[in-house]
Design a protein around this motif. Structure first.
Motif, PDB file in Angstrom:
ATOM      1  N   UNK A  95       0.820  -1.206   0.000  1.00  9.76           N
ATOM      2  CA  UNK A  95       0.000   0.000   0.000  1.00  9.76           C
ATOM      3  C   UNK A  95       0.859   1.264   0.000  1.00  9.76           C
ATOM      4  N   UNK A  96       1.908   1.278   0.820  1.00  5.12           N
ATOM      5  CA  UNK A  96       2.795   2.452   0.861  1.00  5.12           C
ATOM      6  C   UNK A  96       3.461   2.681  -0.503  1.00  5.12           C
ATOM      7  N   UNK A  97       3.780   1.584  -1.173  1.00  5.33           N
ATOM      8  CA  UNK A  97       4.426   1.712  -2.484  1.00  5.33           C
ATOM      9  C   UNK A  97       3.417   1.960  -3.601  1.00  5.33           C
ATOM     10  N   UNK A  98       2.135   1.908  -3.292  1.00  6.87           N
ATOM     11  CA  UNK A  98       1.089   2.159  -4.288  1.00  6.87           C
ATOM     12  C   UNK A  98       1.119   1.149  -5.423  1.00  6.87           C
ATOM     13  N   UNK A  99       1.455  -0.091  -5.104  1.00  2.00           N
ATOM     14  CA  UNK A  99       1.594  -1.110  -6.147  1.00  2.00           C
ATOM     15  C   UNK A  99       0.308  -1.906  -6.321  1.00  2.00           C
ATOM     16  N   UNK A 100      -0.007  -2.222  -7.585  1.00  2.00           N
ATOM     17  CA  UNK A 100      -1.152  -3.085  -7.864  1.00  2.00           C
ATOM     18  C   UNK A 100      -0.745  -4.528  -7.615  1.00  2.00           C
ATOM     19  N   UNK A 101      -1.642  -5.267  -7.011  1.00  2.00           N
ATOM     20  CA  UNK A 101      -1.359  -6.683  -6.791  1.00  2.00           C
ATOM     21  C   UNK A 101      -2.657  -7.443  -6.626  1.00  2.00           C
ATOM     22  N   UNK A 102      -2.550  -8.753  -6.798  1.00  2.71           N
ATOM     23  CA  UNK A 102      -3.701  -9.624  -6.572  1.00  2.71           C
ATOM     24  C   UNK A 102      -3.567 -10.236  -5.181  1.00  2.71           C
ATOM     25  N   UNK A 103      -4.611 -10.105  -4.384  1.00  2.00           N
ATOM     26  CA  UNK A 103      -4.596 -10.722  -3.054  1.00  2.00           C
ATOM     27  C   UNK A 103      -5.327 -12.050  -3.140  1.00  2.00           C
ATOM     28  N   UNK A 104      -4.633 -13.117  -2.800  1.00  2.00           N
ATOM     29  CA  UNK A 104      -5.224 -14.452  -2.849  1.00  2.00           C
ATOM     30  C   UNK A 104      -5.448 -14.919  -1.417  1.00  2.00           C
ATOM     31  N   UNK A 105      -6.708 -15.078  -1.041  1.00  2.00           N
ATOM     32  CA  UNK A 105      -7.018 -15.495   0.313  1.00  2.00           C
ATOM     33  C   UNK A 105      -6.679 -16.970   0.541  1.00  2.00           C
ATOM     34  N   UNK A 106      -6.001 -17.239   1.633  1.00  2.14           N
ATOM     35  CA  UNK A 106      -5.625 -18.615   1.982  1.00  2.14           C
ATOM     36  C   UNK A 106      -6.555 -19.073   3.100  1.00  2.14           C
ATOM     37  N   UNK A 107      -7.290 -20.120   2.871  1.00  2.00           N
ATOM     38  CA  UNK A 107      -8.273 -20.584   3.843  1.00  2.00           C
ATOM     39  C   UNK A 107      -7.619 -21.435   4.925  1.00  2.00           C
ATOM     40  N   UNK A 108      -7.229 -20.775   6.008  1.00  2.00           N
ATOM     41  CA  UNK A 108      -6.473 -21.477   7.033  1.00  2.00           C
ATOM     42  C   UNK A 108      -7.340 -22.423   7.861  1.00  2.00           C
ATOM     43  N   UNK A 109      -8.616 -22.128   7.993  1.00  2.00           N
ATOM     44  CA  UNK A 109      -9.459 -23.077   8.745  1.00  2.00           C
ATOM     45  C   UNK A 109      -9.601 -24.389   7.995  1.00  2.00           C
ATOM     46  N   UNK A 110      -9.435 -24.337   6.672  1.00  2.00           N
ATOM     47  CA  UNK A 110      -9.440 -25.564   5.865  1.00  2.00           C
ATOM     48  C   UNK A 110      -8.048 -26.146   5.705  1.00  2.00           C
TER      49      UNK A 110
END
Lengths: 214, 210
Positions: free
Chosen positions: B22-37
């Motif tokens: 966020x500080x670097x203002x970079x575009x990225x894809x956030x991939x959620x990791x399902x830790x309960x699974x």
């Protein structure tokens, strides 16, 4: 400009800094700090050297640093062209080296230093080893070393093809633990075992370790 | 998208990487990791992080893990994007390096344990260990006393500007500030002002609300 290290023989953090200085073939003045006399907790030490009251403290002219891994990093970069190169210049290789530098700091050291404290240091200070803690941390070490074994199967050194800070940072705690029964965990993993022997036999490290017998 | 971050919103380590992106203002894809699974323990995830932890990170064919390795990579690889999180002068950067180690070696130990006891355990319906809280608060206070002294001489931990040395604290601060441990920070004026300042940074606010 003079380089100085304020530290204590046998302190893993002091030895970590000294290892880097010797790898770089740098001349420096070693100023012993008397921990048993609580010199590191004196107001002068806290005010002018390390506010956390720990060794080592490093000076390069008017630059004063503490935290051994900040010292090694500065030395590796400021004296990049001297002695052994301890860092990768390529940004991607450097990033991978940093991953394994973090692994040492976040995972290896907390686990192995705890074992070293219980098995080696407590008896030295007339305290009793807590075998339950030893068992707990030996159990934690196994999966950690499994990851190391896999990594070292794919890569000669932790950070890549060559010896870097990612390996060097392990030396003091590794040295200590190899003199205990925990060595069997390292011996059981051929690539880890070979890597450990390799780095522990580096002349710069042998020079540091020999301070213990002087 | 070239940059991908694999993690979870509640993980302090994931948030540390998010803060930096966020500080670097970079575009990225956030991939959620399902830790309960137990997704983080699958062979596929272990190929991204052999320790089975979040976050894991990709930039093209470069794969990294350990949040502080990810932030350091981003700070150096994207020097001209967004906020400058490192200092180019070697001696000034060495001092930033000291305080990066302090967060990693001293603040995080006790801060994370307190966050676990006071913030996470209640979330998971587990019982807080009051003795552990007392012990870790005492240790954190000793660290914060040094911070108070440092921050009375220096606007930010690493020097005059906000750098990774400050940023790395944000996730643990976020969790501690929602608990009674906040009083440890409030009791120290320079620490309190610094904590308020860094937590109000637009990039951080974005990172925790996005």
């Amino acid at each position: 400009m003079a380089l100085k290290v304020h530290g204590t023989v046998g302190s893993p953090a002091t030895f970590r800094a000294l290892a880097a200085l010797h790898e770089k073939d740098l001349d420096f003045e070693f100023i012993p700090v008397n921990l048993s006399a609580k010199e590191h907790k004196s107001p002068q030490f806290l005010a002018h050297k390390n506010p956390f009251g720990q060794v080592p403290v490093f000076e390069h002219g008017d630059l004063k640093l503490f935290e051994s891994r900040a010292i090694t990093k500065y030395v590796a970069e400021a004296f990049a062209d001297k002695g052994t190169s301890l860092i990768h210049k390529d940004p991607k290789k450097s990033a991978i080296q940093t991953v394994w530098t973090e692994v040492e700091a976040q995972k290896f050291d907390p686990t192995v230093a705890k074992l070293g404290w219980e098995i080696v240091l407590k008896p030295k200070f007339g305290m009793t080893t807590d075998e339950a803690v030893v068992a707990e941390f030996e159990k934690k070490l196994e999966p950690l070393l499994d990851v190391y074994e896999k990594r070292l199967t794919e890569s000669k050194y932790l950070g890549g093809d060559s010896f870097t800070l990612a390996d060097l940072h392990h030396l003091p705690t590794l040295q200590g633990i190899m003199g205990t029964k925990v060595k069997s965990q390292f011996d059981a993993r051929p690539h880890v075992s070979a890597w450990a022997s390799d780095i522990l036999s580096r002349p710069a490290w042998v020079k540091v370790a020999s301070m213990l017998t002087k | 998208m070239a940059i991908k971050l694999y993690g979870t919103a509640a993980s302090t380590a994931t948030l540390r990487a998010k803060a930096c992106l966020a500080e670097k203002g970079l575009d990225y894809e956030f991939v959620n990791v399902n830790m309960s699974n137990k997704e983080h323990k699958t062979p596929e995830f272990l190929s991204r992080n052999p320790f089975g932890q979040v976050p894991a990170f990709e930039d093209g064919d470069l794969k990294l893990f350990e949040s502080r390795a990810i932030t350091q990579y981003l700070a150096h690889a994207y020097p001209d994007n967004g906020t400058n999180l490192i200092i180019h002068d070697p001696k000034k950067m060495a001092i930033v390096g000291v305080w990066i180690e302090v967060e990693s070696q001293k603040f995080d130990q006790f801060g994370s344990k307190l966050a676990w006891e006071l913030a996470y355990k209640p979330m998971f319906g587990l019982t807080t260990d009051d003795a552990a809280v007392e012990e870790n608060e005492k240790k954190l206070e000793q660290v914060l006393d040094v911070y108070e002294s440092r921050l009375s001489e220096s606007k930010y931990l690493g020097g005059d500007c906000f750098t990774l040395a400050d940023l790395h604290h944000l996730p643990v601060l976020k969790f501690l500030f929602g608990t009674k441990a906040k009083r440890l920070f409030d009791a120290r004026p320079h620490v309190s002002a610094w904590a308020a300042d860094i937590q109000s940074r637009p990039a951080w606010v974005k990172a925790i609300t996005a």
